[in-house]
Structure formats: C-alpha cells, structure tokens
Design an enzyme around this catalytic site. Structure first.
Site, PDB file in Angstrom:
ATOM      1  N   ASP A  10       0.879  -1.160   0.000  1.00  0.00           N
ATOM      2  CA  ASP A  10       0.000   0.000   0.000  1.00  0.00           C
ATOM      3  C   ASP A  10       0.934   1.232   0.000  1.00  0.00           C
ATOM      4  O   ASP A  10       2.119   1.116   0.313  1.00  0.00           O
ATOM      5  CB  ASP A  10      -0.877  -0.035   1.266  1.00  0.00           C
ATOM      6  CG  ASP A  10      -1.716   1.203   1.416  1.00  0.00           C
ATOM      7  OD1 ASP A  10      -2.344   1.631   0.434  1.00  0.00           O
ATOM      8  OD2 ASP A  10      -1.731   1.780   2.531  1.00  0.00           O
ATOM      9  N   LEU A  11       0.411   2.378  -0.345  1.00  0.00           N
ATOM     10  CA  LEU A  11       1.268   3.568  -0.417  1.00  0.00           C
ATOM     11  C   LEU A  11       1.089   4.480   0.807  1.00  0.00           C
ATOM     12  O   LEU A  11       1.972   4.583   1.661  1.00  0.00           O
ATOM     13  CB  LEU A  11       0.935   4.356  -1.701  1.00  0.00           C
ATOM     14  CG  LEU A  11       1.606   5.718  -1.857  1.00  0.00           C
ATOM     15  CD1 LEU A  11       3.114   5.569  -2.030  1.00  0.00           C
ATOM     16  CD2 LEU A  11       1.022   6.468  -3.062  1.00  0.00           C
ATOM     17  N   ASP A  12      -0.102   5.105   0.877  1.00  0.00           N
ATOM     18  CA  ASP A  12      -0.359   6.093   1.927  1.00  0.00           C
ATOM     19  C   ASP A  12      -0.316   5.425   3.301  1.00  0.00           C
ATOM     20  O   ASP A  12      -1.087   4.505   3.570  1.00  0.00           O
ATOM     21  CB  ASP A  12      -1.746   6.732   1.714  1.00  0.00           C
ATOM     22  CG  ASP A  12      -1.817   7.534   0.422  1.00  0.00           C
ATOM     23  OD1 ASP A  12      -0.893   8.323   0.167  1.00  0.00           O
ATOM     24  OD2 ASP A  12      -2.794   7.377  -0.335  1.00  0.00           O
ATOM     25  N   THR A  18       1.381  10.289   3.938  1.00  0.00           N
ATOM     26  CA  THR A  18       0.548  11.261   3.215  1.00  0.00           C
ATOM     27  C   THR A  18      -0.813  11.449   3.873  1.00  0.00           C
ATOM     28  O   THR A  18      -1.557  12.356   3.488  1.00  0.00           O
ATOM     29  CB  THR A  18       0.349  10.802   1.753  1.00  0.00           C
ATOM     30  OG1 THR A  18       0.362   9.387   1.726  1.00  0.00           O
ATOM     31  CG2 THR A  18       1.427  11.338   0.845  1.00  0.00           C
ATOM     32  N   LYS A  46      -8.912   6.191   5.905  1.00  0.00           N
ATOM     33  CA  LYS A  46      -7.704   5.458   5.488  1.00  0.00           C
ATOM     34  C   LYS A  46      -8.062   4.292   4.568  1.00  0.00           C
ATOM     35  O   LYS A  46      -8.889   3.448   4.929  1.00  0.00           O
ATOM     36  CB  LYS A  46      -6.923   4.977   6.708  1.00  0.00           C
ATOM     37  CG  LYS A  46      -6.212   6.130   7.384  1.00  0.00           C
ATOM     38  CD  LYS A  46      -5.230   5.660   8.430  1.00  0.00           C
ATOM     39  CE  LYS A  46      -4.509   6.880   9.006  1.00  0.00           C
ATOM     40  NZ  LYS A  46      -3.743   6.537  10.202  1.00  0.00           N
ATOM     41  N   GLY A  47      -7.439   4.278   3.412  1.00  0.00           N
ATOM     42  CA  GLY A  47      -7.668   3.197   2.450  1.00  0.00           C
ATOM     43  C   GLY A  47      -8.943   3.359   1.633  1.00  0.00           C
ATOM     44  O   GLY A  47      -9.238   2.558   0.760  1.00  0.00           O
ATOM     45  N   SER A 115      -2.477   0.479  -4.464  1.00  0.00           N
ATOM     46  CA  SER A 115      -2.995   1.651  -3.745  1.00  0.00           C
ATOM     47  C   SER A 115      -4.309   2.136  -4.336  1.00  0.00           C
ATOM     48  O   SER A 115      -4.515   2.059  -5.543  1.00  0.00           O
ATOM     49  CB  SER A 115      -1.952   2.780  -3.844  1.00  0.00           C
ATOM     50  OG  SER A 115      -2.512   4.004  -3.454  1.00  0.00           O
ATOM     51  N   ALA A 116      -5.167   2.670  -3.472  1.00  0.00           N
ATOM     52  CA  ALA A 116      -6.430   3.253  -3.932  1.00  0.00           C
ATOM     53  C   ALA A 116      -6.225   4.639  -4.530  1.00  0.00           C
ATOM     54  O   ALA A 116      -7.136   5.211  -5.136  1.00  0.00           O
ATOM     55  CB  ALA A 116      -7.392   3.360  -2.750  1.00  0.00           C
ATOM     56  N   LYS A 146     -10.811  -1.446  -1.690  1.00  0.00           N
ATOM     57  CA  LYS A 146     -10.510  -2.320  -0.562  1.00  0.00           C
ATOM     58  C   LYS A 146     -11.685  -2.197   0.417  1.00  0.00           C
ATOM     59  O   LYS A 146     -12.206  -1.092   0.569  1.00  0.00           O
ATOM     60  CB  LYS A 146      -9.217  -1.872   0.135  1.00  0.00           C
ATOM     61  CG  LYS A 146      -7.980  -1.925  -0.759  1.00  0.00           C
ATOM     62  CD  LYS A 146      -6.804  -1.227  -0.082  1.00  0.00           C
ATOM     63  CE  LYS A 146      -5.615  -1.119  -1.031  1.00  0.00           C
ATOM     64  NZ  LYS A 146      -4.490  -0.349  -0.501  1.00  0.00           N
ATOM     65  N   GLU A 170       0.224  -3.259   4.692  1.00  0.00           N
ATOM     66  CA  GLU A 170      -0.931  -2.356   4.787  1.00  0.00           C
ATOM     67  C   GLU A 170      -1.015  -1.651   6.133  1.00  0.00           C
ATOM     68  O   GLU A 170      -0.674  -2.243   7.156  1.00  0.00           O
ATOM     69  CB  GLU A 170      -2.214  -3.171   4.634  1.00  0.00           C
ATOM     70  CG  GLU A 170      -2.850  -3.115   3.280  1.00  0.00           C
ATOM     71  CD  GLU A 170      -3.440  -1.764   2.906  1.00  0.00           C
ATOM     72  OE1 GLU A 170      -3.531  -0.868   3.762  1.00  0.00           O
ATOM     73  OE2 GLU A 170      -3.819  -1.601   1.740  1.00  0.00           O
ATOM     74  N   ASP A 171      -1.496  -0.424   6.141  1.00  0.00           N
ATOM     75  CA  ASP A 171      -1.711   0.270   7.427  1.00  0.00           C
ATOM     76  C   ASP A 171      -3.204   0.391   7.748  1.00  0.00           C
ATOM     77  O   ASP A 171      -3.562   0.875   8.816  1.00  0.00           O
ATOM     78  CB  ASP A 171      -1.105   1.682   7.393  1.00  0.00           C
ATOM     79  CG  ASP A 171      -1.863   2.617   6.471  1.00  0.00           C
ATOM     80  OD1 ASP A 171      -2.248   2.179   5.364  1.00  0.00           O
ATOM     81  OD2 ASP A 171      -2.092   3.777   6.855  1.00  0.00           O
TER      82      ASP A 171
END
Ligand code: BG6
Ligand code: MG
Length: 226
Positions: A10-12, A18, A46-47, A115-116, A146, A170-171
């Site tokens: 995942d990115l953020d 971010t 988030k996500g 990532s979304a 997700k 993933e966070d």
C-alpha cells in the site's frame, strides 16, 4: 519454508505519511462546508477512495449534495492535496522503506504497489522510488475499493505470481481485509491493536531485512488462519 515470490505495498501510511496531507486537504474543505471534521474522523478515510471519503465527510455533516457538486468538491480537495504533494521531497519516505525495497529486488522478489490513490504514480516519482517497482496498480486501475481484493489480485497478475506466494503490507483495516480476501499473507504496518487481523504487525521498516521479515512470517503463518 514458505515460498515468497512477491511483496505488494500500500502507499499512503506505509511508504510515506501522506495521511496528514489528505487530512489537511479534507479539513479545509470540511471547514468551508461548516462540517466539524476531526483527526478521529480522518481514521475512517484510510484506504477509502476519494469519492467514498467525501461521502463519509458529508454524512458527518449530514449534508446531501448532487453528484455534480460532489465531483466538484472532490476535485477541489484534490487540488489542495496536490499542492502538498508537489512540495513534498524524497526525504519524506518513511525510514527503512527504500533499503527494504532495494533488498527485495536484489533477492529477485517481485515488488508491486497496490494503492487506492489516483495520485500514486506522482507520489512515487516525488519519492524517487518509481524504479523500485515492477508493477504499479493505483486508483485508476481498479473499480472496486478495498476490502475488495481487486487491487492486490491485479498486482499478483502483473507480476505473474501465485496469490499464496504474496505478502501485502498495509496500514488500513480495509487493506488487511483486502489481502485476506485475495488469499495473501498480510503484514500490518502500525498498531497491533488496530490491525488485529494481520498475520504479523511491524512498527515500520527501519532495520528490517527481507530475511528477518520472512523468518517472522514463517513463525506466525502456520499458527494463523490466512
Ligand atoms: C488511499 C488513502 O491510499 O488513497 C485514502 O488511504 C485516499 O485516504 C485514497 O482517499 C484515494 O486517494 P487519491 O489520492 O486518489 O485521492
Ligand atoms: Mg494506507
């Protein structure tokens, strides 16, 4: 020893923080709309995709708007968000991330982004890590958010690897659920009390090597249901 063929990130909140820029941009919009949007509310985003995030904020303010107006507001938020992203430099990459990605590549483990965010390619560029990814699946390439597994299944497909040989980082709770729904192992990055469904939770990538991670995965996966 379980075979690991690919790592999907995942990115953020995993590679870069971010989430605070998303928060500041949504907060500005919420203030303009007279909605009391807090950091606690921000956790719910988030996500979650851009339009779904807006829907959550509007529901907090009990506001109902036309689809046209919502598109306009989402664009407005994204312009503010992009102002932050364009000021971001590569030193905002989270500690240990770059070394970990580079070490995976050295071991010929596939590396993909899942990532979304529709801004993901721009953010990878700002962080100067685009070259460390074999595949980038971002918000422009998926139609289901997700916890639907689409983003990670597409990542595995792009890398031509089997789902059971993938690890997702993933966070977000929705992201861990997406990994589980894809039949992949999951590593939560953050708070173990929040990411309870992850196979393993790490505080971050600082000092982490692929070997030490795989070792930890092997210790927990036989005991845990995927
Ligand atoms: C996710 C973030 O990665 O991307 C969400 O966790 C965000 O907070 C979503 O809403 C969509 O991002 P973007 O950049 O396309 O608005
Ligand atoms: Mg995230």
């Amino acid at each position: 020893m379980k075979k690991i063929a690919a790592c999907l990130f995942d990115l953020d909140g995993v590679l870069v923080d971010t989430a605070r820029y998303h928060y500041l941009a949504w907060k500005k919009l919420a203030d303009e709309l007279g909605i009391d949007f807090t950091l606690e509310h921000n956790e719910l985003l988030k996500g979650v995709s851009r339009m779904d995030s807006l829907d959550i904020i509007l529901s907090i303010g009990k506001l109902q708007l036309s689809q046209e107006k919502k598109i306009e507001l989402a664009d407005q938020k994204n312009r503010v968000y992009l102002d932050y992203i364009l000021q971001m430099s590569d030193d905002e990459i989270l500690p240990g991330v770059k070394d970990f990605l580079a070490a995976l590549r050295e071991k010929k483990i596939g590396v993909a982004l899942g990532s979304a965010s529709k801004n993901a390619p721009l953010i990878l560029e700002r962080l100067k890590i685009t070259d460390l990814f074999d595949a980038v699946i971002d918000g422009t390439k998926v139609s289901k958010a997700k916890p639907d597994p689409e983003v990670f299944l597409k990542g595995a497909e792009a890398l031509s690897v089997a789902v059971e040989e993938c690890i997702v980082f993933e966070d977000a709770i929705a992201g861990i659920d997406a990994a589980r729904n894809a039949g992949m192992m999951s590593v939560g990055v953050g708070d173990p009390s929040t990411l309870i469904k992850a196979n393993l939770v790490i505080p971050g990538f600082s000092g982490l090597t692929p070997d030490s991670l795989f070792q930890q995965i092997n210790e927990v996966t036989p005991k845990m249901e995927l």
